[in-house]
Scaffold this active site. Structure first.
Site, PDB file in Angstrom:
ATOM      1  CG  HIS A  12      -1.618   1.279   1.477  1.00 27.87           C
ATOM      2  ND1 HIS A  12      -2.794   1.601   0.846  1.00 27.87           N
ATOM      3  CD2 HIS A  12      -1.298   2.349   2.240  1.00 27.87           C
ATOM      4  CE1 HIS A  12      -3.179   2.812   1.228  1.00 27.87           C
ATOM      5  NE2 HIS A  12      -2.282   3.292   2.066  1.00 27.87           N
TER       6      HIS A  12
ATOM      7  CD  GLU B 241      -4.751   6.428   1.993  1.00 28.62           C
ATOM      8  OE1 GLU B 241      -4.564   5.560   1.124  1.00 28.62           O
ATOM      9  OE2 GLU B 241      -4.006   6.580   2.962  1.00 28.62           O
TER      10      GLU B 241
ATOM     11  CB  SER C 258      -1.754  -0.315  -3.026  1.00 27.49           C
ATOM     12  OG  SER C 258      -2.734   0.111  -2.088  1.00 27.49           O
TER      13      SER C 258
ATOM     14  CG  HIS D 111       0.433   6.679   0.304  1.00 28.47           C
ATOM     15  ND1 HIS D 111      -0.536   7.644   0.164  1.00 28.47           N
ATOM     16  CD2 HIS D 111      -0.069   5.755   1.161  1.00 28.47           C
ATOM     17  CE1 HIS D 111      -1.580   7.321   0.923  1.00 28.47           C
ATOM     18  NE2 HIS D 111      -1.330   6.182   1.526  1.00 28.47           N
TER      19      HIS D 111
HETATM   20 FE   LIG Z   1      -2.516   5.151   2.903  1.00 25.20          FE
END
Ligand SMILES: [Fe+2]
Length: 240
Positions: free
Chosen positions: A120, A166, A185, A125
């Site tokens: 993730h 997100e 992700s 990110h």
């Molecule tokens: Fe996150």
């Protein structure tokens, strides 16, 4: 260097060795996500991934990846154990620091992780943080967090981060494409993308909407363009 950073091993350090099983899990999931992204990821993300490619044959070295990210936008990686308190996680963005988990999700549930794991953090990110426009937005989230004077403001910042960085979607060529890290992700989230309720981009609606990070999404917001999203988010963060 702060105590928290020293305890974590230092910026861009690489304190973890991964097992053959973990390297295999990383490689399998990155290969699956690489196959899905051209269809569902925003062009901005695809460009960022070209800029900061991740290995598909095993977990990357954080020191190497951190250096490449640093060369792109000045952001550095701070390896951390477990969950970082939300005000610290966001607040460090103002100092160009991204706190990254180093553990990998449970192999029996590879398509989704209820807590932020290395897939993730890095696939979602960190790739996006190599884009100067997104790096600037993360910095603004950090500054707004550090300037927040009440829990209510911090909650609003958190809500907007969730529904943009997100789980954000953007309209491209008549289709919804993902720019949010939690979506990009997760093969499970990307598989379900067309089935979620999608709402017009609205900061106010984001602040008033509930979300649950421990399961698949109930609601997503779509912007007409990355520029529209960035402009609205900047305006919110400088006035919150
Ligand atoms: Fe996150």
């Amino acid at each position: 260097m702060s105590e928290a950073i020293r305890r974590a091993g230092g910026l861009n350090s690489h304190p973890v060795a991964y097992s053959a099983e973990e390297d295999l899990l990383w490689g399998t999931m990155v290969s699956k996500l690489n196959a899905m992204h051209p269809r569902v990821a925003s062009s901005r993300y695809l460009q960022a991934k070209n800029r900061l490619p991740l290995p598909a044959d095993g977990a990357p070295r954080i020191d190497d990846l951190g250096q490449r990210l640093n060369n792109s936008t000045g952001f550095r990686l701070l390896p951390v154990d477990g969950l970082t308190p939300v005000a610290d996680f966001y607040g460090r963005f103002a100092a160009d620091i991204f706190s990254t988990a180093l553990y990998l999700r449970c192999p029996s549930r590879p398509h989704y992780s209820p807590e932020p794991d290395m897939l993730h953090e890095l696939v979602g990110h960190v790739v996006m943080l190599s884009d100067p426009l997104f790096a600037d937005l993360y910095r603004l989230f950090g500054e707004a967090t550090n300037n927040a004077t009440c829990a209510q403001d911090l909650q609003a910042i958190s809500q907007v981060f969730w529904f943009t960085m997100e789980t954000g979607l953007v309209q491209e060529d008549g289709q919804a494409k993902a720019y949010g890290a939690a979506l990009l992700s997760s093969t499970g989230e990307l598989d379900k993308l067309g089935t979620y309720p999608v709402e017009k981009f609205s900061i106010q609606e984001m602040i008033e909407s509930d979300y649950d990070i421990s399961t698949y999404q109930g609601k997503l917001f779509i912007a007409q363009s990355v520029e529209e999203m960035a402009s609205e988010v900047r305006s919110f963060l400088t006035h919150v």
